[in-house]
Motif scaffolding. Structure first.
Motif, PDB file in Angstrom:
ATOM      1  N   ALA A 161      37.276  34.407  26.823  1.00  0.00           N
ATOM      2  CA  ALA A 161      37.272  34.555  28.278  1.00  0.00           C
ATOM      3  C   ALA A 161      38.275  33.581  28.908  1.00  0.00           C
ATOM      4  CB  ALA A 161      35.880  34.291  28.835  1.00  0.00           C
ATOM      5  N   LYS A 162      38.985  34.045  29.931  1.00  0.00           N
ATOM      6  CA  LYS A 162      39.959  33.189  30.616  1.00  0.00           C
ATOM      7  C   LYS A 162      39.266  32.281  31.628  1.00  0.00           C
ATOM      8  CE  LYS A 162      43.541  34.843  28.598  1.00  0.00           C
ATOM      9  NZ  LYS A 162      43.632  34.301  27.260  1.00  0.00           N
ATOM     10  N   ALA A 163      38.141  32.739  32.169  1.00  0.00           N
ATOM     11  CA  ALA A 163      37.413  31.965  33.173  1.00  0.00           C
ATOM     12  C   ALA A 163      36.026  32.569  33.337  1.00  0.00           C
ATOM     13  CB  ALA A 163      38.150  31.996  34.512  1.00  0.00           C
ATOM     14  N   VAL A 164      35.160  31.824  34.016  1.00  0.00           N
ATOM     15  CA  VAL A 164      33.829  32.314  34.360  1.00  0.00           C
ATOM     16  C   VAL A 164      33.669  32.141  35.862  1.00  0.00           C
ATOM     17  CG1 VAL A 164      31.351  32.044  34.009  1.00  0.00           C
ATOM     18  CG2 VAL A 164      32.906  31.608  32.106  1.00  0.00           C
ATOM     19  N   LEU A 165      33.415  33.230  36.573  1.00  0.00           N
ATOM     20  CA  LEU A 165      33.163  33.172  38.015  1.00  0.00           C
ATOM     21  C   LEU A 165      31.670  33.367  38.253  1.00  0.00           C
ATOM     22  CD1 LEU A 165      36.104  35.300  39.490  1.00  0.00           C
ATOM     23  CD2 LEU A 165      35.978  32.826  39.206  1.00  0.00           C
ATOM     24  N   ILE A 166      31.164  32.657  39.235  1.00  0.00           N
ATOM     25  CA  ILE A 166      29.730  32.690  39.517  1.00  0.00           C
ATOM     26  C   ILE A 166      29.410  33.779  40.544  1.00  0.00           C
ATOM     27  CG2 ILE A 166      27.750  31.312  40.284  1.00  0.00           C
ATOM     28  CD1 ILE A 166      29.126  30.273  37.715  1.00  0.00           C
ATOM     29  N   LYS A 167      28.347  34.550  40.268  1.00  0.00           N
ATOM     30  CA  LYS A 167      27.833  35.513  41.238  1.00  0.00           C
ATOM     31  C   LYS A 167      26.717  34.834  42.007  1.00  0.00           C
ATOM     32  CE  LYS A 167      26.696  39.423  38.969  1.00  0.00           C
ATOM     33  NZ  LYS A 167      26.639  40.559  38.066  1.00  0.00           N
ATOM     34  N   PRO A 168      26.519  35.136  43.273  1.00  0.00           N
ATOM     35  CA  PRO A 168      27.332  36.071  44.043  1.00  0.00           C
ATOM     36  C   PRO A 168      28.679  35.450  44.396  1.00  0.00           C
ATOM     37  CG  PRO A 168      25.691  35.067  45.459  1.00  0.00           C
ATOM     38  CD  PRO A 168      25.437  34.552  44.062  1.00  0.00           C
ATOM     39  N   PHE A 169      29.749  36.247  44.262  1.00  0.00           N
ATOM     40  CA  PHE A 169      31.085  35.778  44.610  1.00  0.00           C
ATOM     41  C   PHE A 169      31.364  36.121  46.071  1.00  0.00           C
ATOM     42  CE2 PHE A 169      31.252  39.898  42.492  1.00  0.00           C
ATOM     43  CZ  PHE A 169      31.823  40.686  43.488  1.00  0.00           C
ATOM     44  N   ASP A 170      32.345  35.465  46.649  1.00  0.00           N
ATOM     45  CA  ASP A 170      32.753  35.758  48.022  1.00  0.00           C
ATOM     46  C   ASP A 170      33.826  36.843  47.945  1.00  0.00           C
ATOM     47  OD1 ASP A 170      34.032  35.858  50.502  1.00  0.00           O
ATOM     48  OD2 ASP A 170      33.719  33.722  50.878  1.00  0.00           O
ATOM     49  N   PRO A 171      33.518  38.053  48.453  1.00  0.00           N
ATOM     50  CA  PRO A 171      34.483  39.157  48.349  1.00  0.00           C
ATOM     51  C   PRO A 171      35.849  38.825  48.945  1.00  0.00           C
ATOM     52  CG  PRO A 171      32.365  39.969  49.138  1.00  0.00           C
ATOM     53  CD  PRO A 171      32.283  38.471  49.123  1.00  0.00           C
ATOM     54  N   GLU A 205      25.487  46.654  37.681  1.00  0.00           N
ATOM     55  CA  GLU A 205      24.965  46.755  39.047  1.00  0.00           C
ATOM     56  C   GLU A 205      25.970  47.485  39.933  1.00  0.00           C
ATOM     57  OE1 GLU A 205      23.201  43.062  40.635  1.00  0.00           O
ATOM     58  OE2 GLU A 205      23.565  42.257  38.633  1.00  0.00           O
ATOM     59  N   ALA A 206      25.585  48.664  40.429  1.00  0.00           N
ATOM     60  CA  ALA A 206      26.474  49.508  41.229  1.00  0.00           C
ATOM     61  C   ALA A 206      26.983  48.784  42.476  1.00  0.00           C
ATOM     62  CB  ALA A 206      25.759  50.798  41.624  1.00  0.00           C
ATOM     63  N   ASP A 207      26.108  48.018  43.139  1.00  0.00           N
ATOM     64  CA  ASP A 207      26.530  47.338  44.372  1.00  0.00           C
ATOM     65  C   ASP A 207      27.580  46.265  44.082  1.00  0.00           C
ATOM     66  OD1 ASP A 207      24.538  45.908  43.045  1.00  0.00           O
ATOM     67  OD2 ASP A 207      23.699  45.043  44.873  1.00  0.00           O
ATOM     68  N   VAL A 208      27.442  45.558  42.978  1.00  0.00           N
ATOM     69  CA  VAL A 208      28.424  44.530  42.608  1.00  0.00           C
ATOM     70  C   VAL A 208      29.773  45.188  42.313  1.00  0.00           C
ATOM     71  CG1 VAL A 208      29.053  42.781  40.884  1.00  0.00           C
ATOM     72  CG2 VAL A 208      26.698  42.919  41.729  1.00  0.00           C
ATOM     73  N   ARG A 209      29.735  46.292  41.554  1.00  0.00           N
ATOM     74  CA  ARG A 209      30.977  47.020  41.248  1.00  0.00           C
ATOM     75  C   ARG A 209      31.668  47.456  42.536  1.00  0.00           C
ATOM     76  NH1 ARG A 209      27.723  49.837  37.644  1.00  0.00           N
ATOM     77  NH2 ARG A 209      27.878  51.754  38.875  1.00  0.00           N
ATOM     78  N   GLU A 210      30.902  48.025  43.447  1.00  0.00           N
ATOM     79  CA  GLU A 210      31.482  48.565  44.681  1.00  0.00           C
ATOM     80  C   GLU A 210      32.046  47.460  45.577  1.00  0.00           C
ATOM     81  OE1 GLU A 210      32.926  51.528  46.993  1.00  0.00           O
ATOM     82  OE2 GLU A 210      32.106  51.645  44.975  1.00  0.00           O
ATOM     83  N   ILE A 211      31.295  46.367  45.736  1.00  0.00           N
ATOM     84  CA  ILE A 211      31.760  45.249  46.571  1.00  0.00           C
ATOM     85  C   ILE A 211      33.051  44.660  46.007  1.00  0.00           C
ATOM     86  CG2 ILE A 211      31.231  42.869  47.288  1.00  0.00           C
ATOM     87  CD1 ILE A 211      28.238  43.846  47.454  1.00  0.00           C
ATOM     88  N   ALA A 212      33.084  44.426  44.701  1.00  0.00           N
ATOM     89  CA  ALA A 212      34.278  43.849  44.074  1.00  0.00           C
ATOM     90  C   ALA A 212      35.458  44.813  44.182  1.00  0.00           C
ATOM     91  CB  ALA A 212      33.997  43.509  42.612  1.00  0.00           C
ATOM     92  N   LYS A 213      35.215  46.101  43.938  1.00  0.00           N
ATOM     93  CA  LYS A 213      36.276  47.114  43.990  1.00  0.00           C
ATOM     94  C   LYS A 213      36.900  47.176  45.384  1.00  0.00           C
ATOM     95  CE  LYS A 213      36.734  52.191  43.139  1.00  0.00           C
ATOM     96  NZ  LYS A 213      38.113  52.279  43.395  1.00  0.00           N
ATOM     97  N   VAL A 214      36.046  47.339  46.398  1.00  0.00           N
ATOM     98  CA  VAL A 214      36.535  47.454  47.776  1.00  0.00           C
ATOM     99  C   VAL A 214      37.250  46.168  48.194  1.00  0.00           C
ATOM    100  CG1 VAL A 214      35.798  47.679  50.179  1.00  0.00           C
ATOM    101  CG2 VAL A 214      34.851  49.196  48.447  1.00  0.00           C
TER     102      VAL A 214
END
Length: 124
Positions: free
Chosen positions: A101-111, A12-21
């Motif tokens: 895996a070291k951990a599992v984080l739930i989406k949506p995450f808080d940026p 998902e492009a939006d998820v990649r961009e939000i996490a990156k920024v």
């Protein structure tokens, strides 16, 4: 101290961009992204990230299959992987941990909190 290098693998492009920024702004980390498991495995061997954020639900090669490929590769097997998923069921968690895996984080995450969560689970 050099900035941490993070690779985000998510279809998902939006998820990649939000996490990156978010990671660039809140932690000043160097962030690369990949849109598929195949692309992520290739990029991980050349980019040498300090950690990988990996989406579980992706078309063709899913997160678990990608994780197995990363662990089989001598260049990427030592990189800690944190899974991202919107559909976590308790029954599936042991499989993720067994796969490395070291951990599992739930989406949506808080940026605003993502960088801190990564630091916390990896002990940075």
């Amino acid at each position: 101290m050099a900035a941490k290098r993070i690779l985000i693998i998510d279809d998902e492009a939006d998820v990649r961009e939000i996490a990156k920024v978010s990671l660039e702004i809140t932690k000043n980390w160097d962030v690369a992204t990949a849109a598929s498991g195949e692309e992520g495995v290739t990029l991980a061997s050349t980019y040498h990230p300090d950690a990988i954020l990996l989406d579980v639900m992706m078309p063709k090669v899913d997160g678990l299959a990608t994780l197995v490929k990363l662990n089989e590769n001598i260049n990427t097997c030592k990189i800690p992987v944190i899974l991202l998923t919107a559909t976590i069921r308790l029954a599936t968690q042991p499989a993720y941990v067994e796969a490395g895996a070291k951990a599992v984080l739930i989406k949506p995450f808080d940026p605003a909190l993502l960088g801190g969560q990564i630091e916390s689970v990896l002990g940075w």
